[in-house]
Design a protein around this motif. Sequence first.
Motif, mmCIF file in Angstrom:
data_model
loop_
_atom_site.group_PDB
_atom_site.id
_atom_site.type_symbol
_atom_site.label_atom_id
_atom_site.label_comp_id
_atom_site.label_asym_id
_atom_site.label_seq_id
_atom_site.Cartn_x
_atom_site.Cartn_y
_atom_site.Cartn_z
ATOM 1 N N PRO A 133 0.837 -1.100 -0.036
ATOM 2 C CA PRO A 133 -0.013 0.152 0.137
ATOM 3 C C PRO A 133 0.920 1.139 0.086
ATOM 4 O O PRO A 133 1.895 1.316 0.647
ATOM 5 C CB PRO A 133 -0.678 -0.061 1.268
ATOM 6 C CG PRO A 133 0.065 -0.827 2.059
ATOM 7 C CD PRO A 133 0.978 -1.873 1.523
ATOM 8 N N VAL A 134 0.708 2.318 -0.816
ATOM 9 C CA VAL A 134 1.240 3.464 -0.875
ATOM 10 C C VAL A 134 0.757 4.448 0.144
ATOM 11 O O VAL A 134 -0.618 4.641 0.271
ATOM 12 C CB VAL A 134 1.184 3.974 -2.196
ATOM 13 C CG1 VAL A 134 1.802 5.276 -2.483
ATOM 14 C CG2 VAL A 134 1.687 3.013 -3.315
ATOM 15 N N GLN A 135 1.786 4.833 0.972
ATOM 16 C CA GLN A 135 1.328 5.956 2.052
ATOM 17 C C GLN A 135 1.879 7.246 1.684
ATOM 18 O O GLN A 135 3.001 7.197 1.425
ATOM 19 C CB GLN A 135 2.205 5.348 3.329
ATOM 20 C CG GLN A 135 1.871 6.375 4.593
ATOM 21 C CD GLN A 135 2.580 5.897 5.720
ATOM 22 O OE1 GLN A 135 3.681 5.105 5.822
ATOM 23 N NE2 GLN A 135 2.315 6.645 6.787
ATOM 24 N N HIS A 136 1.168 8.084 1.502
ATOM 25 C CA HIS A 136 1.533 9.323 1.185
ATOM 26 C C HIS A 136 1.614 10.302 2.417
ATOM 27 O O HIS A 136 1.022 9.947 3.563
ATOM 28 C CB HIS A 136 0.556 10.128 0.311
ATOM 29 C CG HIS A 136 0.200 9.113 -0.876
ATOM 30 N ND1 HIS A 136 1.204 9.390 -2.110
ATOM 31 C CD2 HIS A 136 -0.875 8.330 -1.442
ATOM 32 C CE1 HIS A 136 0.758 8.523 -3.050
ATOM 33 N NE2 HIS A 136 -0.424 8.006 -2.559
ATOM 34 N N THR A 137 2.355 11.276 2.322
ATOM 35 C CA THR A 137 2.788 12.313 3.412
ATOM 36 C C THR A 137 1.244 12.779 3.943
ATOM 37 O O THR A 137 0.256 13.092 3.332
ATOM 38 C CB THR A 137 3.260 13.580 2.749
ATOM 39 O OG1 THR A 137 4.548 13.009 2.292
ATOM 40 C CG2 THR A 137 3.504 14.319 4.057
ATOM 41 N N GLY A 138 1.227 12.750 5.279
ATOM 42 C CA GLY A 138 0.270 13.018 6.042
ATOM 43 C C GLY A 138 -0.665 11.905 6.393
ATOM 44 O O GLY A 138 -1.876 11.974 7.173
ATOM 45 N N GLU A 139 -0.720 10.639 5.545
ATOM 46 C CA GLU A 139 -1.719 9.513 5.791
ATOM 47 C C GLU A 139 -1.001 8.560 6.962
ATOM 48 O O GLU A 139 0.195 8.496 7.177
ATOM 49 C CB GLU A 139 -1.632 8.684 4.828
ATOM 50 C CG GLU A 139 -2.365 9.596 3.458
ATOM 51 C CD GLU A 139 -2.556 8.654 2.164
ATOM 52 O OE1 GLU A 139 -3.469 8.930 1.658
ATOM 53 O OE2 GLU A 139 -1.766 7.871 1.900
ATOM 54 N N THR A 140 -1.747 8.040 7.870
ATOM 55 C CA THR A 140 -1.432 7.119 8.759
ATOM 56 C C THR A 140 -1.219 5.984 8.264
ATOM 57 O O THR A 140 -2.080 5.335 7.419
ATOM 58 C CB THR A 140 -2.349 7.334 10.044
ATOM 59 O OG1 THR A 140 -3.495 6.514 9.671
ATOM 60 C CG2 THR A 140 -2.481 8.439 10.683
ATOM 61 N N ILE A 141 -0.304 5.207 8.949
ATOM 62 C CA ILE A 141 -0.120 3.710 8.312
ATOM 63 C C ILE A 141 -1.638 2.877 8.735
ATOM 64 O O ILE A 141 -1.953 2.053 7.899
ATOM 65 C CB ILE A 141 0.815 3.138 9.307
ATOM 66 C CG1 ILE A 141 2.275 3.600 9.089
ATOM 67 C CG2 ILE A 141 0.699 1.499 9.344
ATOM 68 C CD1 ILE A 141 3.463 3.059 9.765
ATOM 69 N N ARG A 142 -2.341 3.230 9.803
ATOM 70 C CA ARG A 142 -3.457 2.393 10.080
ATOM 71 C C ARG A 142 -4.600 2.610 9.137
ATOM 72 O O ARG A 142 -5.196 2.026 8.550
ATOM 73 C CB ARG A 142 -4.048 2.717 11.336
ATOM 74 C CG ARG A 142 -3.256 1.960 12.572
ATOM 75 C CD ARG A 142 -3.763 2.019 13.847
ATOM 76 N NE ARG A 142 -2.945 1.578 14.971
ATOM 77 C CZ ARG A 142 -3.332 1.434 15.905
ATOM 78 N NH1 ARG A 142 -4.411 1.972 16.612
ATOM 79 N NH2 ARG A 142 -2.536 0.927 16.999
ATOM 80 N N GLY A 143 -4.523 4.016 8.625
ATOM 81 C CA GLY A 143 -5.750 4.498 7.675
ATOM 82 C C GLY A 143 -5.335 3.949 6.434
ATOM 83 O O GLY A 143 -6.368 3.446 5.780
#
Length: 144
Positions: free
Chosen positions: A96-106
């Motif tokens: 999953p791609v995590q972008h700046t400001g996103e949480t890992i859980r989200g």
Amino acid sequence: MKKFDLVIKNGTVVTASDMFSADLGVKDGKIAAIAENIEADAEEVFDAAGKLVLPGALDVHTHLAMPFGGTISSDSYLSGTRAAACGGVTTVFDYPVQHTGETIRGVIAEKKAVLEKKHVLILHPTAVSRIFLTERSLRRWKRP
């Protein structure tokens, strides 16, 4: 009640160290018995004569329906997991791609919601990482 859900008979079982003729008894999705001859007390019996009985493979690095360079990778969750299953892969770990400001859980919850609807295998959203970029890189790769 049957002793096994599935009995795989007459196959050549392949392990990390050996190959041998055997039957397998499966109960609740797990191998419950390996023996020379298991009585066919099962809901389903599969004759694997002349076939190899292999453990399912894991693909621990997939990019299914991943946004990339203004487009989305070519494998959807359905087509990618179907292709994996046809090749003997029983589990994929999708990135999953995590972008700046996103949480890992989200990110994982968002990916899981999609995966539960559109897969044919067990999928594990993993490998969430934070990449530290220079200011120049951030300008170049900034998401719209």
